[in-house]
Scaffold this active site. Structure first.
Site, PDB file in Angstrom:
ATOM      1  N   LYS A  58     -23.292 -54.454  72.353  1.00 34.66           N
ATOM      2  CA  LYS A  58     -23.788 -55.088  73.855  1.00 34.66           C
ATOM      3  C   LYS A  58     -23.287 -56.429  74.238  1.00 34.66           C
ATOM      4  O   LYS A  58     -22.725 -56.742  75.418  1.00 34.66           O
ATOM      5  CB  LYS A  58     -25.134 -54.992  74.040  1.00 34.66           C
ATOM      6  CG  LYS A  58     -25.645 -53.565  73.824  1.00 34.66           C
ATOM      7  CD  LYS A  58     -27.026 -53.263  74.163  1.00 34.66           C
ATOM      8  CE  LYS A  58     -27.423 -51.984  73.740  1.00 34.66           C
ATOM      9  NZ  LYS A  58     -28.385 -51.096  74.439  1.00 34.66           N
ATOM     10  N   ASP A  93     -27.878 -54.338  62.097  1.00 31.28           N
ATOM     11  CA  ASP A  93     -27.427 -53.799  63.425  1.00 31.28           C
ATOM     12  C   ASP A  93     -27.802 -54.761  64.552  1.00 31.28           C
ATOM     13  O   ASP A  93     -28.782 -55.048  64.775  1.00 31.28           O
ATOM     14  CB  ASP A  93     -28.362 -52.573  63.618  1.00 31.28           C
ATOM     15  CG  ASP A  93     -27.980 -51.891  64.957  1.00 31.28           C
ATOM     16  OD1 ASP A  93     -27.108 -52.533  65.513  1.00 31.28           O
ATOM     17  OD2 ASP A  93     -28.608 -50.968  65.300  1.00 31.28           O
ATOM     18  N   TYR A 127     -34.180 -48.541  66.664  1.00 36.36           N
ATOM     19  CA  TYR A 127     -33.320 -47.529  67.287  1.00 36.36           C
ATOM     20  C   TYR A 127     -31.932 -47.951  66.904  1.00 36.36           C
ATOM     21  O   TYR A 127     -31.356 -49.063  66.982  1.00 36.36           O
ATOM     22  CB  TYR A 127     -33.349 -47.344  68.967  1.00 36.36           C
ATOM     23  CG  TYR A 127     -32.352 -46.610  69.484  1.00 36.36           C
ATOM     24  CD1 TYR A 127     -32.204 -45.444  69.424  1.00 36.36           C
ATOM     25  CD2 TYR A 127     -31.481 -47.349  70.262  1.00 36.36           C
ATOM     26  CE1 TYR A 127     -31.320 -44.553  69.676  1.00 36.36           C
ATOM     27  CE2 TYR A 127     -30.434 -46.304  71.131  1.00 36.36           C
ATOM     28  CZ  TYR A 127     -30.331 -45.067  70.855  1.00 36.36           C
ATOM     29  OH  TYR A 127     -29.276 -44.310  71.421  1.00 36.36           O
TER      30      TYR A 127
HETATM   31  C1  LIG Z   1     -30.062 -51.930  68.052  1.00 43.20           C
HETATM   32  C2  LIG Z   1     -29.034 -50.735  68.614  1.00 43.20           C
HETATM   33  N1  LIG Z   1     -28.159 -50.204  67.716  1.00 43.20           N
HETATM   34  C3  LIG Z   1     -27.487 -49.251  68.180  1.00 43.20           C
HETATM   35  C4  LIG Z   1     -27.352 -48.812  69.545  1.00 43.20           C
HETATM   36  C5  LIG Z   1     -26.396 -47.861  70.100  1.00 43.20           C
HETATM   37  O1  LIG Z   1     -25.719 -48.251  70.908  1.00 43.20           O
HETATM   38  P1  LIG Z   1     -24.853 -47.773  71.928  1.00 43.20           P
HETATM   39  O2  LIG Z   1     -25.704 -47.253  73.233  1.00 43.20           O
HETATM   40  O3  LIG Z   1     -23.526 -48.454  72.488  1.00 43.20           O
HETATM   41  O4  LIG Z   1     -24.332 -46.300  71.398  1.00 43.20           O
HETATM   42  C6  LIG Z   1     -28.532 -49.477  70.559  1.00 43.20           C
HETATM   43  C7  LIG Z   1     -28.405 -49.187  72.011  1.00 43.20           C
HETATM   44  O5  LIG Z   1     -29.385 -49.504  72.602  1.00 43.20           O
HETATM   45  C8  LIG Z   1     -29.069 -50.498  69.863  1.00 43.20           C
HETATM   46  O6  LIG Z   1     -30.154 -50.990  70.710  1.00 43.20           O
END
Ligand SMILES: Cc1ncc(COP(=O)(O)O)c(C=O)c1O
Length: 448
Positions: free
Chosen positions: A282, A254, A152
């Site tokens: 995060k 990511d 994700y």
């Molecule tokens: C690996 C990863 N990338 C991107 C995101 C998206 O981040 P946000 O919820 O701050 O938009 C998440 C969210 O859980 C994530 O786990």
């Protein structure tokens, strides 16, 4: 939290009813909804302090949800909170012009993360990923993005595909097809995506060769943390790095979850493989909403010369940059990651020992302060392994028992267990006692 006729959290129930009249599904994000597993309704949280949260009905939980990841320093870390309050009272909040804290925070982030020459702040991981993909397209002059099934990367149209597709829609194992993760996305975007199984060098090589000269970016988490927890097999990330270079594709890590968590320099430090671009969110702000995208100077400078325009009214606001700066200082202190690793290992080793002792088929995966327990009798190395072999029914039963004993984590096995710097030996001991009793209860009930 049980589904008894007499709920143990009636105040949350009333709050949920009120919220449902004005908030779709009664919550602010789908991961908190009944559909995501929080049945019959999610506990409403009254407050969090350190490693613990209390719900509206007065139940205290040791917290491994950690806000779905941001609370790496625990709830209401005093230093970060004070830094943000001070910055607001001395400076303001949003100027639409640069201010000094921005460069201060950026310097600290670039010093922490090995592959970063430059960084731009954003407000969410999804935004950071959106920017990284566009930067990769601008840099390479190509269009396609290779992403892995089961990951994700946020909810932008460009990548919100094949997160957890139904296998009957997802194509053969050796030739997965893009499946939109929800309605509302322009179907043609799927044509710009190449989907591959993760943890399989040959599959990656095949996908790159079949699209030679067309792939702008390969985007991956350094370990798969949106299908529970799946570790990279030995040599996989290094092979991906080599293949990205060979095919002229920008490698995007990511690190929205792994960043500042697996090490101060994130997954790239922990696994020793450097991407071209990195997205972070995060762990970066000590619980405040802030994200970042950064990487090699020659790519990031596309923003400076105007070939790619990176905008955002709230980017680099005072609260966000003060939070990042204070968080970076805390994470740089000696011993921080040793303690995170030690508590993470105590938790995950404890789960392994308990599940083994009770004869419950499982696989615990994780590193440092993040992991997950799979209830499975087959190894989980890819999304399709998880879809075929993991037992969500056992996980749900285990989650109910753990919640009833004061341990909070997400009801979906596709999410993670997070340990913070605020967790103590006592927290972990309490959790393992609850885990022992919970596994005993689900075995006795014939649920595992
Ligand atoms: C690996 C990863 N990338 C991107 C995101 C998206 O981040 P946000 O919820 O701050 O938009 C998440 C969210 O859980 C994530 O786990």
């Amino acid at each position: 939290m049980t589904q008894d006729a007499q709920p143990t959290n009636p105040i949350s129930g009333r709050m949920f009813e009120r919220a449902s009249a004005v908030l779709p599904a009664g919550v602010g994000s789908s991961a908190r909804s009944v559909r995501a597993g929080w049945a019959p309704y999610p506990p409403f949280i009254a407050q969090g302090t350190g490693s613990r949260v209390t719900d509206a009905d007065g139940h205290e939980y040791v917290d491994y949800l950690l806000g779905l990841g941001p609370m790496l320093l625990g709830h209401r870390n005093a230093e970060v909170t004070d830094a943000v309050i001070r910055a607001i009272s001395e400076r303001g909040t949003v100027f639409g012009l640069p201010h000094e804290l921005e460069a201060e925070a950026a310097e600290k982030v670039c010093a922490a993360v090995p592959s970063l020459d430059m960084v731009r702040f954003a407000n969410s991981g999804s935004e950071a990923v959106g920017t990284a993909v566009r930067l990769a397209r601008t840099f390479t002059g190509r269009n396609k993005v290779l992403r892995f099934e089961g990951m994700y990367h946020g909810w932008m149209d460009t990548v919100y595909w094949s997160n957890h597709p139904k296998l009957e829609l997802a194509g053969p194992d050796d030739a997965p097809v893009p499946v939109p993760a929800g309605k509302g996305m322009a179907p043609h975007v799927g044509d710009s995506l190449v989907i591959a199984q993760w943890n399989d060098v040959a599959a990656l090589e095949r996908a790159l060769e079949a699209n030679a000269g067309e792939i702008a970016a390969i985007i991956t988490e350094p370990m798969m943390l949106n299908t529970g927890c799946i570790m990279p097999v030995d040599g996989y990330l290094a092979a991906m790095r080599d293949l990205a270079t060979k095919h002229g594709a920008v490698l995007i890590f990511d690190e929205v979850i792994t960043g500042f968590r697996l090490a101060r320099g994130g997954g790239q430090e922990r696994f020793g493989v450097l991407p071209d671009l990195t997205t972070m969110a995060k762990g970066i702000g000590g619980g405040f909403p802030v994200a970042a995208v950064g990487g090699r100077r020659e790519i990031m400078e596309l923003v400076a010369d105007g070939r790619y325009s990176h905008s955002g009214t709230y980017n680099s606001n005072v609260m966000a940059t003060a939070a990042v700066s204070a968080t970076m200082d805390i994470l740089a202190r000696p011993g921080t990651y040793e303690a995170l690793d030690r508590h993470g290992a105590m938790l995950l080793d404890g789960y392994r020992e308990i599940a083994t002792r009770h004869g419950v088929a499982h696989e615990v995966q994780g590193v440092g302060p993040v992991g997950q327990i799979w209830f499975t009798d087959a190894p989980i190395r890819t999304y399709r392994d998880a879809a075929r072999h993991a037992r969500p029914d056992v996980f749900t039963a285990w989650w109910r028992e753990m919640m009833a004993r004061g341990v909070l984590f997400h009801p979906s096995q596709d999410e993670n267990l997070f340990v913070s710097t605020a967790h103590s030996d006592d927290d972990i001991a309490f959790t393992l006692e609850a885990a022992d009793a919970s596994v005993r209860a689900i075995v006795a009930a014939g649920l595992a």
